[in-house]
Design a protein around this motif. Structure first.
Motif, PDB file in Angstrom:
ATOM      1  N   ASP A 155       0.837  -1.200   0.000  1.00 55.86           N
ATOM      2  CA  ASP A 155       0.000   0.000   0.000  1.00 55.86           C
ATOM      3  C   ASP A 155       0.874   1.254   0.000  1.00 55.86           C
ATOM      4  N   GLY A 156       2.108   1.085  -0.503  1.00 58.45           N
ATOM      5  CA  GLY A 156       3.054   2.195  -0.515  1.00 58.45           C
ATOM      6  C   GLY A 156       2.653   3.364  -1.404  1.00 58.45           C
ATOM      7  N   LEU A 157       1.758   3.141  -2.331  1.00 61.21           N
ATOM      8  CA  LEU A 157       1.264   4.236  -3.180  1.00 61.21           C
ATOM      9  C   LEU A 157      -0.128   4.698  -2.756  1.00 61.21           C
ATOM     10  N   ALA A 158      -0.574   4.255  -1.602  1.00 54.32           N
ATOM     11  CA  ALA A 158      -1.910   4.631  -1.134  1.00 54.32           C
ATOM     12  C   ALA A 158      -2.045   6.143  -1.051  1.00 54.32           C
ATOM     13  N   GLY A 159      -3.175   6.647  -1.533  1.00 51.98           N
ATOM     14  CA  GLY A 159      -3.444   8.073  -1.520  1.00 51.98           C
ATOM     15  C   GLY A 159      -3.054   8.787  -2.793  1.00 51.98           C
ATOM     16  N   GLN A 160      -2.262   8.130  -3.656  1.00 48.55           N
ATOM     17  CA  GLN A 160      -1.896   8.731  -4.934  1.00 48.55           C
ATOM     18  C   GLN A 160      -3.091   8.683  -5.898  1.00 48.55           C
ATOM     19  N   PRO A 161      -3.202   9.654  -6.811  1.00 49.23           N
ATOM     20  CA  PRO A 161      -4.300   9.618  -7.782  1.00 49.23           C
ATOM     21  C   PRO A 161      -4.297   8.314  -8.582  1.00 49.23           C
ATOM     22  N   ALA A 162      -5.431   7.662  -8.669  1.00 49.05           N
ATOM     23  CA  ALA A 162      -5.506   6.345  -9.306  1.00 49.05           C
ATOM     24  C   ALA A 162      -5.346   6.397 -10.814  1.00 49.05           C
TER      25      ALA A 162
END
Length: 199
Positions: A155-162
């Motif tokens: 989940d290291g990219l969690a919060g980044q625009p999908a």
């Protein structure tokens, strides 16, 4: 003499046939044919007539089948609202200190406005086992996610625009040629996301 008798016999049979035909038709309609005489409808099909009517084949029923996810990629998590898959072939790293990156991978589906990443799954297929000092990373504008191993979840990219483009990067520290080169034959990443309404 014989010829004359033959002609007389033929004429006699001809006259008998026409004389008996109306009586036969009437008896057939009333069902009063003598025993041993079959009705014309009971005699087999006429010459050239098909014995069994030809029927068109039944239409094939096409059943809808669910399309499975690509092998090795996990399904969308229950906490996510959707996901998209990025994939590609052949990345070759032949020089230390010079990273090799894939072409930018973008969503092939519409991503709702404001959707953000919840997790990323990945699967890397290499020709030979990759050297232990080869680094793999999934990068989006402004942030990279180091990939531990050739398959996993983070989940290291969690919060980044999908809907951000995604790039897979191979690198190895140092200088000089890599012999043999590090070869990735196939790579696949699944980006799960949630929409703003579900936060």
């Amino acid at each position: 003499m014989i010829r004359n008798q033959t002609i007389r016999s033929g004429l006699l049979l001809f006259c008998l046939y026409y004389a008996a035909a109306p009586l036969y038709a009437t008896a057939q309609e009333k069902g009063q044919l003598p025993p041993g005489i079959k009705a014309l409808s009971d005699q087999g099909p006429a010459v050239g007539e098909a014995k069994t009517p030809v029927r068109p084949p039944a239409a094939l029923a096409l059943k809808k089948r669910p399309v499975p996810l690509a092998k090795g990629v996990m399904s969308v998590e229950s906490s996510a609202d959707g996901g998209w898959v990025a994939e590609g072939h052949m990345l070759i790293l032949s020089q230390r200190g010079i990273p090799k990156s894939s072409a930018p991978m973008r969503p092939y589906i519409h991503i709702p406005a404001g959707a953000v990443i919840t997790s990323v799954y990945w699967r890397i297929v290499s020709g030979q086992p990759l050297p232990t000092d080869v680094s793999l990373a999934a990068c989006m504008p402004g942030k990279c996610l180091p990939l531990q191993g050739q398959s996993g979840r983070s989940d290291g990219l969690a919060g980044q625009p999908a809907d951000n483009p995604l790039v897979l990067t191979l690198s190895m520290a140092g200088r000089g040629a890599i012999t043999p080169p590090a070869v990735v034959k196939y790579y696949q990443l699944q980006i799960n996301y949630r929409t703003g309404a579900s936060r």
